[in-house]
Motif scaffolding. Structure first.
Motif, PDB file in Angstrom:
ATOM      1  N   LYS A 187     -24.750  18.512   2.151  1.00  0.00           N
ATOM      2  CA  LYS A 187     -23.962  18.371   0.789  1.00  0.00           C
ATOM      3  C   LYS A 187     -24.208  19.043  -0.205  1.00  0.00           C
ATOM      4  CE  LYS A 187     -21.855  14.131   2.235  1.00  0.00           C
ATOM      5  NZ  LYS A 187     -21.843  12.381   1.739  1.00  0.00           N
ATOM      6  N   ASP A 188     -25.687  19.095  -0.645  1.00  0.00           N
ATOM      7  CA  ASP A 188     -25.994  19.608  -1.781  1.00  0.00           C
ATOM      8  C   ASP A 188     -26.329  21.246  -1.546  1.00  0.00           C
ATOM      9  OD1 ASP A 188     -26.468  17.334  -2.688  1.00  0.00           O
ATOM     10  OD2 ASP A 188     -28.715  17.095  -2.176  1.00  0.00           O
TER      11      ASP A 188
ATOM     12  N   TYR B 147     -26.117   5.756   2.229  1.00  0.00           N
ATOM     13  CA  TYR B 147     -26.632   7.312   2.012  1.00  0.00           C
ATOM     14  C   TYR B 147     -27.721   7.591   3.049  1.00  0.00           C
ATOM     15  CZ  TYR B 147     -29.361  10.917  -0.676  1.00  0.00           C
ATOM     16  OH  TYR B 147     -29.754  12.032  -1.282  1.00  0.00           O
ATOM     17  N   ASN B 148     -27.174   8.932   3.534  1.00  0.00           N
ATOM     18  CA  ASN B 148     -27.848   9.358   4.624  1.00  0.00           C
ATOM     19  C   ASN B 148     -28.946  10.734   4.086  1.00  0.00           C
ATOM     20  OD1 ASN B 148     -27.880  11.462   7.287  1.00  0.00           O
ATOM     21  ND2 ASN B 148     -28.047   9.344   7.924  1.00  0.00           N
TER      22      ASN B 148
ATOM     23  N   ASN C 106     -28.841   3.199   6.557  1.00  0.00           N
ATOM     24  CA  ASN C 106     -28.112   4.212   5.243  1.00  0.00           C
ATOM     25  C   ASN C 106     -28.221   3.164   4.237  1.00  0.00           C
ATOM     26  OD1 ASN C 106     -27.872   6.322   7.080  1.00  0.00           O
ATOM     27  ND2 ASN C 106     -25.755   5.915   7.117  1.00  0.00           N
TER      28      ASN C 106
ATOM     29  N   ASP D 179     -19.627   5.222  -4.746  1.00  0.00           N
ATOM     30  CA  ASP D 179     -20.531   5.611  -3.593  1.00  0.00           C
ATOM     31  C   ASP D 179     -19.809   5.250  -2.552  1.00  0.00           C
ATOM     32  OD1 ASP D 179     -22.996   5.645  -5.360  1.00  0.00           O
ATOM     33  OD2 ASP D 179     -22.781   3.529  -5.737  1.00  0.00           O
TER      34      ASP D 179
ATOM     35  N   LYS E 183     -25.209  17.046 -10.317  1.00  0.00           N
ATOM     36  CA  LYS E 183     -25.921  15.646 -10.241  1.00  0.00           C
ATOM     37  C   LYS E 183     -25.256  14.727 -11.370  1.00  0.00           C
ATOM     38  CE  LYS E 183     -30.010  17.697  -8.292  1.00  0.00           C
ATOM     39  NZ  LYS E 183     -31.463  18.007  -8.076  1.00  0.00           N
TER      40      LYS E 183
ATOM     41  N   SER F 178     -27.584  14.259   6.072  1.00  0.00           N
ATOM     42  CA  SER F 178     -26.166  14.502   5.579  1.00  0.00           C
ATOM     43  C   SER F 178     -26.249  15.237   4.136  1.00  0.00           C
ATOM     44  CB  SER F 178     -25.346  13.507   5.519  1.00  0.00           C
ATOM     45  OG  SER F 178     -25.371  12.821   7.095  1.00  0.00           O
ATOM     46  N   SER F 179     -27.221  14.491   3.330  1.00  0.00           N
ATOM     47  CA  SER F 179     -27.057  14.989   2.142  1.00  0.00           C
ATOM     48  C   SER F 179     -27.735  16.399   1.717  1.00  0.00           C
ATOM     49  CB  SER F 179     -28.021  13.984   1.121  1.00  0.00           C
ATOM     50  OG  SER F 179     -29.322  14.134   1.422  1.00  0.00           O
ATOM     51  N   CYS F 180     -28.346  16.764   2.434  1.00  0.00           N
ATOM     52  CA  CYS F 180     -28.960  18.080   2.648  1.00  0.00           C
ATOM     53  C   CYS F 180     -27.911  19.264   2.814  1.00  0.00           C
ATOM     54  CB  CYS F 180     -30.272  18.417   3.591  1.00  0.00           C
ATOM     55  SG  CYS F 180     -31.647  17.408   3.626  1.00  0.00           S
TER      56      CYS F 180
ATOM     57  N   GLU G   3     -22.153  13.070 -10.005  1.00  0.00           N
ATOM     58  CA  GLU G   3     -22.467  12.333  -8.963  1.00  0.00           C
ATOM     59  C   GLU G   3     -22.870  11.106  -9.294  1.00  0.00           C
ATOM     60  OE1 GLU G   3     -25.564  13.714  -6.248  1.00  0.00           O
ATOM     61  OE2 GLU G   3     -24.244  14.430  -4.786  1.00  0.00           O
TER      62      GLU G   3
ATOM     63  N   CYS H  40     -36.813  15.093   1.209  1.00  0.00           N
ATOM     64  CA  CYS H  40     -35.668  15.823   1.195  1.00  0.00           C
ATOM     65  C   CYS H  40     -35.957  17.500   0.909  1.00  0.00           C
ATOM     66  CB  CYS H  40     -34.616  15.371   0.032  1.00  0.00           C
ATOM     67  SG  CYS H  40     -33.890  13.868   0.246  1.00  0.00           S
TER      68      CYS H  40
END
Length: 673
Positions: free
Chosen positions: A396-397, A388-389, A518, A419, A411, A392-394, A414, A544
């Protein structure tokens, strides 16, 4: 009228086929359970976990419902006449007991199921009584009734096995089985009587310690040798999973081997140990690989085989072809499940271990077992870590912020998606092993062992003489350290990505650092119960949110690389807490300060990346040693965790707080001069 007639026919059709469909569904669920039960030892997929969860919960319910329907069926029970269709349906009752016994590959879906063994015992009594009632109601001097008896015996054995195994794996019984015999210690009163007597007689007395026997280290040669050693060490690991203390004898048993082994042998033995532990906690291995388990398995298999043979020979002309077909499917299914269970048994590590300990076996037997073991999918864990990065998730969301409802649905979905997993590299295993080995040679006493377990970066920073400059990032709550070092590592990796002078070792080291960074953030995000208590999830969501706000304000930032560049350009001379206060728990710009401090180190050599790698390994070891045993055990059914393997390795190397007996009995001899 036509509509009413249709529904009436539909209801009649359902009443006719209801029991048949439920019985066949019960058999299908058993096939799913036995086929997928062992896969979760090495599979991390949520889809397999969901299918197994659904099948495990449904299997018992459907079997019990079917028995209930059978018990209230309107069979004519007068002495003069009994409906033959009810007789053949009553023949299915012992098969439902067989299904309630479950397959060998899964007895408990989670550890909590083991604690419910008393509920299963009550279920055993009730369901056996119901099946007996059904059998008595259908009693008629027919050949089919006599065939139900061996199936009833097999079902009773299977259901009894499951209940007994659940009891053995329950925490209270598991712990009780590992408690040592009461130990009063050496006879102090007798020793002092002898000492006083000699002193009165005028002798000069002195005490001398007798050194303990030395344990010679072992070296691995073949798979069988590894299994023998792994099983010996597994007896130590069982104490860890029962939350019991370990003695210096346990340390003397395992530490020499691991201190003189290479990383590959060490991790191989630990994989085998945890494979044994999974089998004990979640399967029927405890009883199946026992002598009496073999006897019971022989009885159940021979009973089922005899029933199938007799069923094919008797006259069944008075029964409907549909019910005869379903009965045949149940018999063939029962034999198929038994044969598959035997193949799984013969190809397991337990059978390979038994063969390795018996040198007098015939060559044909050894060849059969070795062949089955090599052909089977005998993986012991996934050998992967979840990733989990945060940055990078910022990005994707950003695609799901159009609507609050869609965001909520995204969510929820998800949580059920698989994973992101990546294999654990050899370089990472080597790095972990070498760092723990270095600490192991320094762990000369019990107090130092506890001190080594408490390090979460300090030991490495002192080693590289960076504690004054970077110590602030370690001397905070552990979850805060993880987030700080995760973001800082990301920024440093981006900043050094243009360096084309990196050799293969340096690239492997950077990849291992990225993997660990990660992975530790994934543990904080998705498995916070495996870490020490804290407000990590609040801190992570605030961080985040600040990162997303930073990116949204600069609409030209469309990818992670540009985000890293702009974050490093932010002036962080003033501490963020002095500007923002401490209501928000975000540490985004504290991480930028850490990244700049790391980048200010000498970048022409690789000491900086060696240090970062070792800091992450020390954080990994801290998390592993402070995770509760039951959380380690729960993860064995989800493909296993690198944290658990590191925890076992630390214990075998003597770096554990569970070594509460540092000397054992004093080996003292009275010397008369």
């Amino acid at each position: 009228m036509a509509s009413n007639s249709f529904f009436e026919r539909l209801i009649l059709l359902w009443e006719e086929w209801e029991l048949r469909l439920l019985v066949l569904t019960s058999l299908i669920l058993q096939i799913i359970l036995i086929g997928l039960g062992n896969r979760r030892k090495y599979s991390t997929g949520n889809k397999i976990a969901f299918v197994l969860w659904l099948a495990y919960l449904s299997a018992d319910s459907i079997a019990i419902i079917s028995l209930g329907i059978l018990s209230r069926s309107q069979g004519n029970c007068s002495d003069a006449y009994i409906d033959l269709e009810y007789v053949i349906m009553a023949f299915w009752a012992p098969f439902l007991l067989l299904h309630l016994g479950g397959p060998d590959t899964i007895t408990a879906y989670s550890l909590e199921d083991n604690e419910l063994w008393l509920r299963h015992l009550l279920g055993l009594i009730v369901e056996v009584a119901v099946a007996s009632y059904i059998f008595v109601r259908s009693m008629k001097p027919t050949q089919l009734n006599f065939l139900a008896i061996p199936i009833f015996v097999a079902g009773l054995i299977k259901y009894g096995e499951r209940t007994w195994v659940l009891r053995l794996a329950s925490s209270k019984q598991f712990r009780r089985s590992l408690l040592p015999h009461p130990d009063p210690g050496p006879n102090y009163a007798k020793f002092m009587e002898e000492y006083t007597l000699k002193e009165i007689e005028g002798y000069e007395l002195s005490l001398t310690a007798i050194p303990p026997p030395r344990v010679a280290p072992s070296h691995l040669m073949q798979e069988g040798d590894a299994l023998i050693i792994a099983y010996d060490f597994f007896l130590i690991s069982k104490c860890l999973f029962a939350d019991l203390i370990l003695s210096f004898q346990d340390l003397q048993k395992s530490q020499p081997f691991f201190q003189r082994s290479d990383w590959e042998d060490a991790f191989k033995v630990i994989e085998m140990e945890l494979g044994f532990m999974y089998d004990v906690l979640f399967t029927k291995a405890t009883i199946v690989h026992h002598f009496w388990g073999g006897v019971l398995r022989s009885i159940s298999f021979s009973s089922t085989a005899a029933a199938l043979t007799a069923f094919c020979l008797i006259d069944l002309s008075g029964y409907s072809s549909a019910n005869v077909g379903i009965s045949l499917i149940l018999l063939v299914g029962a034999i198929g499940l038994e044969l598959y269970a035997i193949l799984v048994l013969l190809s397991s590590d337990w059978t390979m271990l038994w063969m390795s300990r018996h040198d007098n076996l015939r060559a044909e037997t050894r060849g059969l077992i070795s062949g089955l073991h090599s052909l089977s999918i005998n993986k012991r864990w996934s050998n992967c870590v979840a990733q989990y990065n945060m940055l990078s998730s910022c990005f994707k969301d950003r695609t799901v912020r159009c609507c609050g409802l869609l965001n909520w649905m995204h969510k929820q979905l998800e949580n059920y998606q698989d994973d992101q997993m990546e294999p654990v590299s050899d370089y990472l295993k080597i790095s972990v092993f070498e760092q723990l080995l270095e600490k192991s040679w320094n762990a000369v006493d019990f107090r130092l062992c506890k001190e080594l377990c408490s390090y979460r970066g300090e030991w490495v920073l002192k080693k590289y003489e960076c504690i004054e400059k970077l110590g602030w990032s370690i001397n905070v709550e552990f979850d805060q350290s993880i987030i700080l070092w995760h973001i800082a590592t990301d920024l440093c990796l981006y900043d050094d990505s243009s360096n084309k002078n990196l050799d293969i070792v340096s690239k492997s080291r950077c990849e291992a650092i990225r993997l660990l960074s990660n992975y530790m953030l994934f543990i904080l995000m998705k498995r916070p119960f495996m870490l020490p208590d804290g407000i990590g999830q609040i801190r992570l969501q605030d961080t985040c949110a600040e990162a997303e706000a930073f990116i949204q304000e600069r609409k030209y930032i469309q990818n992670k690389s540009l985000a890293c560049k702009k974050l490093l350009e932010v002036d962080t001379r003033i501490s963020p807490v002095d500007v923002k206060g401490d209501r928000s728990k975000s540490v985004l710009f504290d991480a930028c300060r850490l990244a700049k401090s790391l980048q200010s180190l000498d970048t022409r050599n690789q000491k900086k990346w060696e240090m970062i790698n070792e800091v992450w390994i020390e954080m990994l070891c801290y998390a592993a040693s402070h995770c509760r045993w039951n959380h380690h055990a729960q993860q064995l059914r989800r493909g296993g965790e690198l944290l658990t393997h590191v925890w076992i390795l630390m214990t075998h190397l003597g770096i554990s707080e569970q070594f509460q007996i540092s000397q054992g009995h004093a080996r003292t001899k009275l010397i008369v001069q």
